[in-house]
Structures are given as structure tokens and as C-alpha cells.
Design a protein around this motif. Structure first.
Motif, PDB file in Angstrom:
ATOM      1  N   LEU A   1      25.241  30.278  40.073  1.00 33.92           N
ATOM      2  CA  LEU A   1      24.952  29.760  38.822  1.00 33.92           C
ATOM      3  C   LEU A   1      26.252  28.685  38.579  1.00 33.92           C
ATOM      4  CD1 LEU A   1      24.560  32.926  36.973  1.00 33.92           C
ATOM      5  CD2 LEU A   1      23.018  31.416  37.547  1.00 33.92           C
ATOM      6  N   GLY A   2      25.867  27.745  37.356  1.00 35.10           N
ATOM      7  CA  GLY A   2      26.842  26.859  37.162  1.00 35.10           C
ATOM      8  C   GLY A   2      26.275  25.591  36.178  1.00 35.10           C
ATOM      9  N   GLY A   3      26.753  24.759  36.265  1.00 37.61           N
ATOM     10  CA  GLY A   3      26.329  23.588  35.300  1.00 37.61           C
ATOM     11  C   GLY A   3      25.516  22.310  36.205  1.00 37.61           C
ATOM     12  N   CYS A   4      24.657  21.651  35.405  1.00 40.08           N
ATOM     13  CA  CYS A   4      23.867  20.785  35.891  1.00 40.08           C
ATOM     14  C   CYS A   4      23.927  19.533  34.987  1.00 40.08           C
ATOM     15  CB  CYS A   4      22.385  21.101  36.124  1.00 40.08           C
ATOM     16  SG  CYS A   4      21.294  19.798  36.837  1.00 40.08           S
ATOM     17  N   TRP A   5      24.261  18.157  35.592  1.00 38.02           N
ATOM     18  CA  TRP A   5      24.227  17.086  34.746  1.00 38.02           C
ATOM     19  C   TRP A   5      23.078  15.978  35.455  1.00 38.02           C
ATOM     20  CZ3 TRP A   5      28.403  20.063  35.906  1.00 38.02           C
ATOM     21  CH2 TRP A   5      28.999  20.284  34.795  1.00 38.02           C
ATOM     22  N   VAL A   6      22.306  15.451  34.616  1.00 34.62           N
ATOM     23  CA  VAL A   6      21.672  14.517  35.012  1.00 34.62           C
ATOM     24  C   VAL A   6      21.699  13.052  34.096  1.00 34.62           C
ATOM     25  CG1 VAL A   6      19.278  13.555  35.802  1.00 34.62           C
ATOM     26  CG2 VAL A   6      19.802  15.955  36.163  1.00 34.62           C
ATOM     27  N   TRP A   7      21.975  12.031  34.746  1.00 34.13           N
ATOM     28  CA  TRP A   7      22.436  11.022  33.784  1.00 34.13           C
ATOM     29  C   TRP A   7      22.050   9.460  34.458  1.00 34.13           C
ATOM     30  CZ3 TRP A   7      25.844  13.015  37.075  1.00 34.13           C
ATOM     31  CH2 TRP A   7      26.578  12.219  38.055  1.00 34.13           C
ATOM     32  N   CYS A   8      21.988   8.732  33.500  1.00 30.67           N
ATOM     33  CA  CYS A   8      21.827   7.252  33.877  1.00 30.67           C
ATOM     34  C   CYS A   8      22.989   6.309  33.543  1.00 30.67           C
ATOM     35  CB  CYS A   8      20.375   6.448  32.970  1.00 30.67           C
ATOM     36  SG  CYS A   8      19.945   4.947  33.550  1.00 30.67           S
ATOM     37  N   SER A   9      23.605   5.665  34.363  1.00 31.38           N
ATOM     38  CA  SER A   9      24.636   4.799  34.311  1.00 31.38           C
ATOM     39  C   SER A   9      24.319   3.632  33.585  1.00 31.38           C
ATOM     40  CB  SER A   9      25.197   4.535  35.306  1.00 31.38           C
ATOM     41  OG  SER A   9      25.509   5.588  36.223  1.00 31.38           O
ATOM     42  N   SER A  10      22.923   3.355  33.342  1.00 24.18           N
ATOM     43  CA  SER A  10      22.675   1.944  32.740  1.00 24.18           C
ATOM     44  C   SER A  10      22.328   2.274  31.420  1.00 24.18           C
ATOM     45  CB  SER A  10      21.190   1.467  33.548  1.00 24.18           C
ATOM     46  OG  SER A  10      21.165   0.419  32.586  1.00 24.18           O
ATOM     47  N   CYS A  11      21.500   3.132  31.102  1.00 23.33           N
ATOM     48  CA  CYS A  11      21.208   3.323  29.531  1.00 23.33           C
ATOM     49  C   CYS A  11      22.161   4.304  28.928  1.00 23.33           C
ATOM     50  CB  CYS A  11      19.687   3.289  29.453  1.00 23.33           C
ATOM     51  SG  CYS A  11      19.213   5.065  29.784  1.00 23.33           S
ATOM     52  N   ARG A  12      22.700   5.234  29.555  1.00 23.13           N
ATOM     53  CA  ARG A  12      23.572   6.281  29.161  1.00 23.13           C
ATOM     54  C   ARG A  12      22.828   7.432  28.550  1.00 23.13           C
ATOM     55  NH1 ARG A  12      27.444   4.144  31.839  1.00 23.13           N
ATOM     56  NH2 ARG A  12      29.217   3.288  31.048  1.00 23.13           N
ATOM     57  N   ALA A  13      21.662   7.468  28.932  1.00 29.29           N
ATOM     58  CA  ALA A  13      20.910   8.699  28.644  1.00 29.29           C
ATOM     59  C   ALA A  13      21.339   9.824  29.730  1.00 29.29           C
ATOM     60  CB  ALA A  13      19.373   8.430  28.758  1.00 29.29           C
ATOM     61  N   TYR A  14      21.379  11.303  29.205  1.00 29.14           N
ATOM     62  CA  TYR A  14      21.906  12.220  30.036  1.00 29.14           C
ATOM     63  C   TYR A  14      21.416  13.566  29.394  1.00 29.14           C
ATOM     64  CZ  TYR A  14      25.118  14.470  26.580  1.00 29.14           C
ATOM     65  OH  TYR A  14      25.836  14.780  25.563  1.00 29.14           O
ATOM     66  N   THR A  15      21.415  14.580  30.532  1.00 26.33           N
ATOM     67  CA  THR A  15      21.100  16.100  30.064  1.00 26.33           C
ATOM     68  C   THR A  15      22.050  16.826  30.780  1.00 26.33           C
ATOM     69  OG1 THR A  15      19.249  17.527  29.742  1.00 26.33           O
ATOM     70  CG2 THR A  15      19.292  16.253  31.793  1.00 26.33           C
ATOM     71  N   HIS A  16      22.427  18.015  30.280  1.00 23.57           N
ATOM     72  CA  HIS A  16      23.446  18.809  30.723  1.00 23.57           C
ATOM     73  C   HIS A  16      22.853  20.342  30.383  1.00 23.57           C
ATOM     74  CE1 HIS A  16      26.967  21.410  30.107  1.00 23.57           C
ATOM     75  NE2 HIS A  16      27.193  21.143  31.282  1.00 23.57           N
ATOM     76  N   GLY A  17      23.375  21.106  31.274  1.00 22.80           N
ATOM     77  CA  GLY A  17      22.953  22.446  30.802  1.00 22.80           C
ATOM     78  C   GLY A  17      23.304  23.521  32.140  1.00 22.80           C
ATOM     79  N   SER A  18      23.152  24.833  31.917  1.00 26.40           N
ATOM     80  CA  SER A  18      23.416  25.607  32.895  1.00 26.40           C
ATOM     81  C   SER A  18      22.166  25.844  33.894  1.00 26.40           C
ATOM     82  CB  SER A  18      23.524  27.256  32.230  1.00 26.40           C
ATOM     83  OG  SER A  18      24.800  27.165  31.383  1.00 26.40           O
TER      84      SER A  18
END
Length: 119
Positions: free
Chosen positions: A59-76
Motif C-alpha cells: 500500500l502507498g501512493g500512486c502518481w500519474v502526470w504529464c510533464s507537458s500539459c501538467r495534468a495529473y492524478t494522485h491517490g492511494s
């Protein structure tokens, strides 16, 4: 040590959340997807993903992001069985927006790619 505030204002956790989560799902469940991946929002090959599992578990955190448009999502999340934390990532630097992670995106991508190849 004084805490320096992190500027998260350029990052957008909004309309791209579902698209980025689908990109992560495909990379996680499908064949050995390489990172960076194509962004479903801006079409640049600039999507990165990182899990950070807590010690002694998945268990932990997860990040998915775009370095170009700066969209991201984060959660457990529960990290996949093949995942190992990148030792260079300091847990104290992690925030909801991937500010610190984006600065290390090349190392994170290389780490992801090595793990997905079974390394």
C-alpha cells in the motif's frame, strides 16, 4: 529544518483524471509498457507514473502526470507485485501534485522501464 512551501499552482487535477488513470491501467496490466507514454489530453509523449509503497507492504501512493500539459492524478493505491520504490525518491518530498517527481521524471521512467522488463 524549515519547510519550504511547494508551488503546485501549475498542476491540474481535473478533467484528465480518468484519462490518466486509464493510461496507468493499460501500462500496469498490459504488456511491458514503456514510459514516458503518450498523454491522452495533449498527445505529447510525456506521461510518467510512480508508485511509492510504504515500508513492509504494497500500500502507498500512486502518481500519474504529464510533464507537458501538467495534468495529473494522485491517490492511494496498492503497488503492483513487480514494483520496487526508487531509492532516490525521498518520501518527505512527495506531495499530491508531482512537483518533486517531475524533476526526476527521466530517472523514474528508466526505473519503471527496467522493472517492466523484469530488471
Amino acid at each position: 529544518m524549515a519547510h519550504t512551501p511547494v508551488d503546485e499552482s501549475a498542476w491540474q487535477d481535473d478533467d484528465a483524471r480518468d484519462l490518466l488513470q486509464e493510461t496507468l491501467r493499460k501500462a500496469w496490466e498490459g504488456p511491458a509498457e514503456r514510459m514516458p507514454a503518450q498523454c491522452p489530453r495533449c498527445a505529447h509523449e510525456a506521461v510518467h507514473a510512480y508508485f511509492h509503497a510504504r515500508p513492509g507492504g504494497r500500500l502507498g501512493g500512486c502518481w500519474v502526470w504529464c510533464s507537458s500539459c501538467r495534468a495529473y492524478t494522485h491517490g492511494s493505491s496498492r503497488a503492483p507485485a513487480w514494483w520496487r520504490n526508487l531509492e532516490d525518491v525521498e518520501e518527505s518530498s512527495l506531495t499530491a501534485a508531482p512537483v518533486a517527481l517531475d524533476a526526476m521524471s527521466a530517472r523514474i521512467d528508466a526505473h519503471w522501464n527496467a522493472l517492466r522488463r523484469g530488471g
